[in-house]
Design a protein around this motif. Structure first.
Motif, PDB file in Angstrom:
ATOM      1  N   ARG A   1      -4.721  -4.131  -9.973  1.00  0.00           N
ATOM      2  CA  ARG A   1      -3.624  -4.250  -8.999  1.00  0.00           C
ATOM      3  C   ARG A   1      -2.275  -4.164  -9.724  1.00  0.00           C
ATOM      4  O   ARG A   1      -1.327  -3.577  -9.227  1.00  0.00           O
ATOM      5  CB  ARG A   1      -3.734  -5.581  -8.237  1.00  0.00           C
ATOM      6  CG  ARG A   1      -4.846  -5.568  -7.188  1.00  0.00           C
ATOM      7  CD  ARG A   1      -5.196  -6.966  -6.719  1.00  0.00           C
ATOM      8  NE  ARG A   1      -4.013  -7.715  -6.327  1.00  0.00           N
ATOM      9  CZ  ARG A   1      -3.373  -7.571  -5.168  1.00  0.00           C
ATOM     10  NH1 ARG A   1      -3.835  -6.718  -4.281  1.00  0.00           N
ATOM     11  NH2 ARG A   1      -2.308  -8.280  -4.908  1.00  0.00           N
TER      12      ARG A   1
ATOM     13  N   CYS B   1       0.226   6.493   1.001  1.00  0.00           N
ATOM     14  CA  CYS B   1      -0.382   5.162   0.831  1.00  0.00           C
ATOM     15  C   CYS B   1      -1.480   5.188  -0.218  1.00  0.00           C
ATOM     16  O   CYS B   1      -2.138   6.212  -0.422  1.00  0.00           O
ATOM     17  CB  CYS B   1      -0.982   4.694   2.148  1.00  0.00           C
ATOM     18  SG  CYS B   1       0.261   4.128   3.288  1.00  0.00           S
ATOM     19  N   LEU B   2      -1.682   4.037  -0.830  1.00  0.00           N
ATOM     20  CA  LEU B   2      -2.809   3.874  -1.747  1.00  0.00           C
ATOM     21  C   LEU B   2      -4.050   3.675  -0.882  1.00  0.00           C
ATOM     22  O   LEU B   2      -3.991   2.977   0.133  1.00  0.00           O
ATOM     23  CB  LEU B   2      -2.587   2.638  -2.626  1.00  0.00           C
ATOM     24  CG  LEU B   2      -1.357   2.678  -3.524  1.00  0.00           C
ATOM     25  CD1 LEU B   2      -1.071   1.304  -4.106  1.00  0.00           C
ATOM     26  CD2 LEU B   2      -1.578   3.690  -4.646  1.00  0.00           C
ATOM     27  N   SER B   3      -5.176   4.284  -1.309  1.00  0.00           N
ATOM     28  CA  SER B   3      -6.371   4.204  -0.453  1.00  0.00           C
ATOM     29  C   SER B   3      -6.906   2.776  -0.387  1.00  0.00           C
ATOM     30  O   SER B   3      -7.531   2.392   0.594  1.00  0.00           O
ATOM     31  CB  SER B   3      -7.442   5.165  -0.950  1.00  0.00           C
ATOM     32  OG  SER B   3      -7.773   4.838  -2.281  1.00  0.00           O
ATOM     33  N   THR B   4      -6.688   1.976  -1.412  1.00  0.00           N
ATOM     34  CA  THR B   4      -7.127   0.577  -1.371  1.00  0.00           C
ATOM     35  C   THR B   4      -6.261  -0.278  -2.294  1.00  0.00           C
ATOM     36  O   THR B   4      -5.677   0.246  -3.250  1.00  0.00           O
ATOM     37  CB  THR B   4      -8.613   0.434  -1.784  1.00  0.00           C
ATOM     38  OG1 THR B   4      -8.967  -0.947  -1.710  1.00  0.00           O
ATOM     39  CG2 THR B   4      -8.885   0.928  -3.188  1.00  0.00           C
ATOM     40  N   THR B   5      -6.208  -1.554  -1.986  1.00  0.00           N
ATOM     41  CA  THR B   5      -5.549  -2.495  -2.910  1.00  0.00           C
ATOM     42  C   THR B   5      -6.517  -3.638  -3.221  1.00  0.00           C
ATOM     43  O   THR B   5      -6.160  -4.607  -3.858  1.00  0.00           O
ATOM     44  CB  THR B   5      -4.256  -3.082  -2.295  1.00  0.00           C
ATOM     45  OG1 THR B   5      -4.579  -3.671  -1.037  1.00  0.00           O
ATOM     46  CG2 THR B   5      -3.188  -2.042  -2.124  1.00  0.00           C
ATOM     47  N   ARG B   6      -7.775  -3.481  -2.748  1.00  0.00           N
ATOM     48  CA  ARG B   6      -8.800  -4.507  -3.027  1.00  0.00           C
ATOM     49  C   ARG B   6      -9.402  -4.228  -4.401  1.00  0.00           C
ATOM     50  O   ARG B   6     -10.425  -3.556  -4.510  1.00  0.00           O
ATOM     51  CB  ARG B   6      -9.888  -4.469  -1.963  1.00  0.00           C
ATOM     52  CG  ARG B   6      -9.408  -5.007  -0.639  1.00  0.00           C
ATOM     53  CD  ARG B   6     -10.473  -4.854   0.405  1.00  0.00           C
ATOM     54  NE  ARG B   6     -10.076  -5.533   1.611  1.00  0.00           N
ATOM     55  CZ  ARG B   6     -10.565  -6.702   2.011  1.00  0.00           C
ATOM     56  NH1 ARG B   6     -11.486  -7.305   1.323  1.00  0.00           N
ATOM     57  NH2 ARG B   6     -10.136  -7.262   3.117  1.00  0.00           N
TER      58      ARG B   6
ATOM     59  N   THR C   1       3.769   1.811  -8.213  1.00  0.00           N
ATOM     60  CA  THR C   1       4.749   1.738  -7.101  1.00  0.00           C
ATOM     61  C   THR C   1       6.168   1.600  -7.664  1.00  0.00           C
ATOM     62  O   THR C   1       7.115   2.155  -7.094  1.00  0.00           O
ATOM     63  CB  THR C   1       4.454   0.561  -6.135  1.00  0.00           C
ATOM     64  OG1 THR C   1       4.426  -0.632  -6.867  1.00  0.00           O
ATOM     65  CG2 THR C   1       3.162   0.724  -5.393  1.00  0.00           C
TER      66      THR C   1
ATOM     67  N   VAL D   1      -8.780   4.690  -7.095  1.00  0.00           N
ATOM     68  CA  VAL D   1      -7.838   4.738  -5.975  1.00  0.00           C
ATOM     69  C   VAL D   1      -7.360   6.169  -5.768  1.00  0.00           C
ATOM     70  O   VAL D   1      -7.149   6.900  -6.731  1.00  0.00           O
ATOM     71  CB  VAL D   1      -6.596   3.855  -6.289  1.00  0.00           C
ATOM     72  CG1 VAL D   1      -5.650   3.811  -5.111  1.00  0.00           C
ATOM     73  CG2 VAL D   1      -7.013   2.455  -6.668  1.00  0.00           C
TER      74      VAL D   1
ATOM     75  N   GLU E   1       0.837  -1.218   0.000  1.00  0.00           N
ATOM     76  CA  GLU E   1       0.000   0.000   0.000  1.00  0.00           C
ATOM     77  C   GLU E   1       0.862   1.255   0.000  1.00  0.00           C
ATOM     78  O   GLU E   1       0.487   2.282  -0.524  1.00  0.00           O
ATOM     79  CB  GLU E   1      -0.876   0.028   1.250  1.00  0.00           C
ATOM     80  CG  GLU E   1      -2.104  -0.833   1.090  1.00  0.00           C
ATOM     81  CD  GLU E   1      -3.053  -0.720   2.253  1.00  0.00           C
ATOM     82  OE1 GLU E   1      -2.773   0.068   3.173  1.00  0.00           O
ATOM     83  OE2 GLU E   1      -4.069  -1.417   2.216  1.00  0.00           O
ATOM     84  N   ARG E   2       2.031   1.150   0.626  1.00  0.00           N
ATOM     85  CA  ARG E   2       2.864   2.341   0.804  1.00  0.00           C
ATOM     86  C   ARG E   2       3.718   2.607  -0.440  1.00  0.00           C
ATOM     87  O   ARG E   2       4.334   1.696  -0.986  1.00  0.00           O
ATOM     88  CB  ARG E   2       3.769   2.160   2.016  1.00  0.00           C
ATOM     89  CG  ARG E   2       4.355   3.450   2.551  1.00  0.00           C
ATOM     90  CD  ARG E   2       5.069   3.241   3.865  1.00  0.00           C
ATOM     91  NE  ARG E   2       4.191   2.746   4.915  1.00  0.00           N
ATOM     92  CZ  ARG E   2       3.300   3.484   5.562  1.00  0.00           C
ATOM     93  NH1 ARG E   2       3.178   4.760   5.293  1.00  0.00           N
ATOM     94  NH2 ARG E   2       2.524   2.959   6.489  1.00  0.00           N
TER      95      ARG E   2
END
Ligand SMILES: Nc1ncnc2c1ncn2[C@@H]1O[C@H](COP(=O)(O)OP(=O)(O)OP(=O)(O)O)[C@@H](O)[C@H]1O
Length: 561
Positions: A461, A450-455, A468, A444, A417-418
């Protein structure tokens, strides 16, 4: 130095303090027993001063006992904290090849079960130390009461201790088998969680997995633990029997040696008092043995030794477009033999890559592309041959420096996420612009770093994995079948617009691909066949791809840096 020794060494001051407190508490206990013995033999001598002494001893017993045990239990939890930090750091510092050799289930088992077992053993240690000191002190007192009876007790207890040692060795061997079985149980947990779709869809598979893969390991652990516990309960009952048997023996021997009955009674009183600490000592054995097996297991993983700090060397080489950047000279990589079979062999590879070049590596499944990618990025050590970056030979002490020139998205990537930029921090505006370029800004957001979500979907993804990698701002970008999960529109955008833009920004790109439609955009295509790398002429000509590129470049401005 193994984990146990290094922990004991680091906390030697605290251990010494608790040892002293334990010794004082044990001494207070023994002195109190002596007072009780005096009271039994001569109650008239129990005057006020002695009452004061007994009260002082009681206070000392409470304060030292509480103090030592409070210190040591805090120490036990500190050990779990330290072990967690140290073990994860050691895993982080261990090479990818060694980690893959150990396997994820064994690593998870060590990081969870072994750490807890060692923590529990250290939590048990206060009581072992305390009871050990109490037992040793009591024996000195017993010797002082009567050396003849002490001799008899020493022989009986010595024989008992010898037997206990044999039982303990058997128990430890069994616990080692239990611990080895844990790795298989963790592999089962991994299968149950990672294979959830396959298992949910096929009841037969689920049943076979449950009954044939998982149950045998669990059953093996159960049966072995039962045997190990038998040895433990045997030791426990032997201790009680020996102490009670010795008590009878003491009365008989006391009469035979003509020892005054007051001394014999005092002796028996101490023996009765010793039952509890001895019981606790034996009761703590399984935790101690499991802890010792866990320590051996951790030592057997051959992880890198613990080192504080991180090698974050950030000096990058400066090369102009077209200069030779990377060279592989007669590089060979051989996977280890397995079950008498030779492992796959890649190479010898001779490859030169120029700054700003876009290289495609193509080839069939299992031909060695990903293996080559891991060698190129410095994750795998070549079995022979040499890598050079800007003419500098990549030796072990230059490995971290070498790796710091690569950003990657492997096919088995992990999305953190980071976001982390070139010197730890990152440029939010740069990240936001690239997020938009990846058409992900509506799904996102970037919150802080950080990314607000990875779901997200697999293709989404992967786009974030590229983000990243991009924000790391490193000169070489290696992508392993990146576009495989992208829809046709975004795939075309990726090959015709995004990759060329990245190249125009000065990135050197190595892309592993099966997308033969797009091979023409590469400066060079190499084909991997059974571990051998050759030049490859794509069917789509570079001119055709070039025309498509020009058309794409005319459509929009680059936002990349
Ligand atoms: N961890 C491993 N241990 C032992 N051998 C391995 C391992 N990983 C791969 N191999 C062997 O190396 C060969 C090359 O694997 P690699 O992953 O490099 O292929 P690839 O070209 O990337 O294939 P794909 O296109 O299917 O991803 C395989 O055929 C396999 O035999």
């Amino acid at each position: 130095m193994n984990v146990f020794k290094s922990l004991v060494y680091r906390f030697r001051g605290l251990l010494l303090l608790t040892l002293i407190a334990s010794a004082l508490s044990a001494a207070a206990s023994i002195a109190l027993i002596n007072e009780i013995n005096n009271l039994i033999t001569a109650p008239e001598a129990f005057v006020n001063t002695r009452i004061g002494m007994a009260a002082a001893l009681l206070v000392a017993l409470f304060v030292c006992g509480f103090g030592s045990q409070a210190l040591l239990t805090a120490f036990g939890h500190r050990i779990v904290y330290e072990l967690r930090m140290v073990m994860v750091k050691r895993v982080l510092d261990t090479g990818v090849e060694q980690q893959e050799q150990i396997g994820a289930p064994a690593l998870y088992a060590s990081l969870t079960k072994d750490i807890m077992s060692i923590g529990e053993a250290f939590n048990r240690l206060p009581f072992v130390l305390y009871n050990g000191i109490l037992v040793a002190g009591s024996f000195i007192y017993l010797a002082w009461l009567s050396w003849q009876l002490f001799l008899l007790s020493a022989v009986v207890i010595g024989l008992g201790a010898g037997l206990a040692q044999v039982l303990m060795m058997r128990m430890r061997a069994l616990m080692k088998i239990v611990r080895d079985t844990d790795d298989r149980i963790y592999a089962g947990y991994e299968g149950a969680i990672d294979g959830r779709y396959e298992l949910a869809l096929n009841a037969w598979r689920k049943r076979r997995f449950y009954e044939r893969d998982f149950e045998p390991a669990v059953e093996m652990a159960r049966a072995t633990e039962v045997s190990a516990d038998r040895y433990w309960t045997l030791s426990l009952n032997l201790t009680i029997t020996i102490i009670l048997g010795l008590t009878f023996g003491i009365f008989i021997a006391g009469a035979a040696f003509g020892i005054p009955s007051a001394n014999v009674i005092a002796y028996v009183l101490v023996l009765m008092f010793l039952r509890t600490p001895l019981n606790d000592l034996v009761g703590g054995l399984p935790a101690l043995l499991t802890g010792s097996v866990a320590l051996s297991k951790i030592d057997s993983l051959s992880l890198e030794p613990y080192q504080p700090g991180f090698n974050v060397r950030s000096e990058k080489i400066e090369t102009a477009t077209g200069d030779e950047l990377l060279a592989l000279e007669n590089v060979v990589y051989e996977y280890p033999h397995e079950g008498g079979e030779y492992g796959f062999r890649l190479g010898p590879v001779n490859l030169r890559l120029r700054t700003g070049e876009m290289l495609f590596i193509v080839g069939g499944n299992g031909s060695g592309k990903s293996t080559l990618a891991k060698i190129l990025t410095g994750l795998y050590h070549p079995s022979s041959g040499l890598l050079r970056l800007n003419g500098v030979a990549v030796t072990d002490n230059r490995l971290a420096w070498y790796r710091s020139h690569f950003s990657t998205v492997f096919s088995s990537f992990h999305l953190f996420e980071r976001l982390v930029g070139p010197r730890g921090e990152f440029d939010p505006a740069l990240a936001q612009a690239f997020l938009e370029r990846l058409r992900m800004e509506r799904k996102v957001a970037i919150d802080g770093d950080c990314l607000s979500t990875t779901r997200l979907s697999q293709g989404q993804r992967k786009r974030l994995a590229l983000l990243t990698a991009y924000v790391e701002q490193r000169p070489i970008l290696l992508l392993d079948e990146w576009a495989a999960d992208q829809d046709p529109v975004f795939r075309s955008f990726f090959y015709f617009e995004l990759l060329p833009e990245l190249k125009r920004c000065g990135k050197t790109i190595i892309a592993i691909s099966h997308d033969d439609r797009y091979f023409g955009i590469a400066d060079r295509v190499l084909k991997c066949e059974s571990g051998v790398l050759r030049e490859y002429k794509p069917t789509v000509s570079v001119q055709e791809a070039g025309a498509q590129l020009e058309a794409a470049a005319g459509r929009g401005e680059s936002v990349l840096q």
